[in-house]
Scaffold this active site. Structure first.
Site, PDB file in Angstrom:
ATOM      1  N   SER A  59      95.630   5.999  34.090  1.00  0.00           N
ATOM      2  CA  SER A  59      95.693   6.657  32.403  1.00  0.00           C
ATOM      3  C   SER A  59      94.726   6.352  32.659  1.00  0.00           C
ATOM      4  O   SER A  59      93.512   6.368  33.723  1.00  0.00           O
ATOM      5  CB  SER A  59      96.471   5.008  32.386  1.00  0.00           C
ATOM      6  N   GLY A  80      91.223   6.039  29.473  1.00  0.00           N
ATOM      7  CA  GLY A  80      90.320   5.563  28.418  1.00  0.00           C
ATOM      8  C   GLY A  80      90.742   6.541  26.600  1.00  0.00           C
ATOM      9  O   GLY A  80      91.566   5.676  25.527  1.00  0.00           O
ATOM     10  N   GLY A 110      94.112   7.404  27.322  1.00  0.00           N
ATOM     11  CA  GLY A 110      95.490   7.808  27.184  1.00  0.00           C
ATOM     12  C   GLY A 110      96.320   7.590  27.945  1.00  0.00           C
ATOM     13  O   GLY A 110      95.221   7.856  29.159  1.00  0.00           O
ATOM     14  N   VAL A 150      98.541   9.510  30.898  1.00  0.00           N
ATOM     15  CA  VAL A 150      98.886  10.943  31.535  1.00  0.00           C
ATOM     16  C   VAL A 150     100.152  11.572  32.259  1.00  0.00           C
ATOM     17  O   VAL A 150     100.044  10.088  33.414  1.00  0.00           O
ATOM     18  CB  VAL A 150      98.143  11.628  33.048  1.00  0.00           C
ATOM     19  N   ASP A 192      81.885  12.012  27.799  1.00  0.00           N
ATOM     20  CA  ASP A 192      82.026  11.255  29.184  1.00  0.00           C
ATOM     21  C   ASP A 192      82.630  11.517  29.963  1.00  0.00           C
ATOM     22  O   ASP A 192      82.905  11.368  31.045  1.00  0.00           O
ATOM     23  CB  ASP A 192      84.127  10.575  28.694  1.00  0.00           C
TER      24      ASP A 192
END
Length: 351
Positions: free
Chosen positions: A80, A82, A84, A86, A198
């Site tokens: 998990s 920023g 969402g 997985v 990011d």
């Protein structure tokens, strides 16, 4: 008078030909778009499953993929962050996917959501994670990715699970070069160009050959643009952000280069930019390493898990990292230049 009729006829023919060519191009583009994906409507949830055409997806039945996707539970979570949660989706013994769940964004951005995903599905590169499809509903969106069996660079470098795999220097160099190639492809070869926003070790995934794959590219453009604060992780992560970001709030390609420089320091030192010891001392990874390197003591900050390493190659990578971490964005190299410099290290070693 006759000449006027000829000119008018000529103009009419040109206009008709132009319009006809545009219509034909539109039809061809639509047909190409339809060939690239299979769309399946889910009558139960009102959602839509889109599968991008590929050898892997062509062997799957859409109803099987949809059925197994809908059965994912908390027990299937593998990560998990920023963007969402997985999940690991197992279709059969030979086929698995990573499924990322995103909460539904606002109606204004949602109109461009599918267009962005189709663009992401077009991107194919050996150092970029492949997007195989997506499932969209009124409540959430699921992105179906290629599964990376060795997890992320962050997990390998900083994970606490035992037995922990220790990366040797050749593996670290290969990961650095692979990630640089993937990011360079996004910056320079994609049309339109893609700014990642990011770059960090948890967004560099590792395949079965420990080859680096850049992930989560383009997701920042799918999020709400007003949520740019560091804590949201939408447009960057603390410790990886370029200094100019705090002044402008704008993501740039040179900001990605800075973040990549931080990743290089992680590979060299084995330390996270948000290491607790840095926070306690009021410093950070970049300033800590820079102080030691300026004293020509690079070997003292190299990861202690590296039992053997060629000091010349290590020093070259430190130099490349500092070029990426220049305070002035215009002084930093492009990612294409970073790739060339990293490749040159091995050329020099073989010379």
């Amino acid at each position: 008078m006759g000449n006027s009729k000829v000119v008018a006829l000529y103009i009419t023919i040109c206009v008709v030909s132009f319009v006809a060519s545009k219509v034909i191009m539109t039809i061809l583009c639509y047909c190409r778009w339809k060939r690239k994906q299979m769309v399946v409507q889910d009558s139960l949830s009102g959602g839509k499953l889109v599968m991008f055409k590929s050898p892997k997806m062509d062997t799957l039945k859409s109803n099987m993929l949809l059925k197994k996707t809908m059965k994912l539970t908390n027990q299937d979570i593998i990560g998990s962050g920023g963007y969402g949660t997985v999940y690991k989706l197992i279709i059969n013994e030979s086929t698995s996917f990573a499924v990322k769940r995103l909460n539904r964004i606002s109606a204004e951005q949602d109109r461009g959501f599918e267009r962005e995903l189709v663009s992401m599905g077009d991107i194919k590169h050996r150092n970029i994670v492949t997007l195989h499809g997506y499932y969209s509903t009124n409540q959430y969106n699921l992105l179906i990715y290629e599964l990376m069996p060795n997890g992320s660079l962050d997990q390998v470098l900083h994970g606490k699970s035992a037995p922990r795999k220790v990366l040797d220097w050749p593996s670290r160099y290969k990961i650095a070069l692979g990630a640089a190639r993937g990011l360079s492809y996004l910056h320079h070869d994609c049309i339109p160009h893609v700014i990642h926003r990011d770059i960090k070790s948890s967004n560099i995934l590792l395949d079965h050959n420990m080859e680096a794959r850049v992930s989560d590219f383009g997701l920042a453009t799918l999020m709400e643009p007003d949520k740019t604060h560091v804590s949201t992780l939408v447009a960057g992560t603390f410790g990886y952000l370029a200094p100019e970001y705090f002044d402008t709030g704008k993501a740039t390609a040179k900001g990605d280069v800075y973040s990549f420089g931080v990743v290089l320091l992680e590979l060299l030192t084995g330390r996270k930019p948000t290491d607790e010891s840095f926070l306690e001392e009021g410093t950070k990874l970049v300033t800590w390493v820079k102080a030691v390197v300026q004293e020509k003591r690079e070997e003292y900050v190299v990861d202690r898990n590296l039992e053997e390493f060629p000091i010349e190659e290590i020093n070259h990578v430190f130099t490349i990292a500092w070029m990426c971490l220049e305070a002035e964005p215009c002084i930093r190299p492009t990612m294409a230049e970073v790739v060339k410099m990293l490749e040159q290290i091995k050329v020099n070693a073989l010379a």
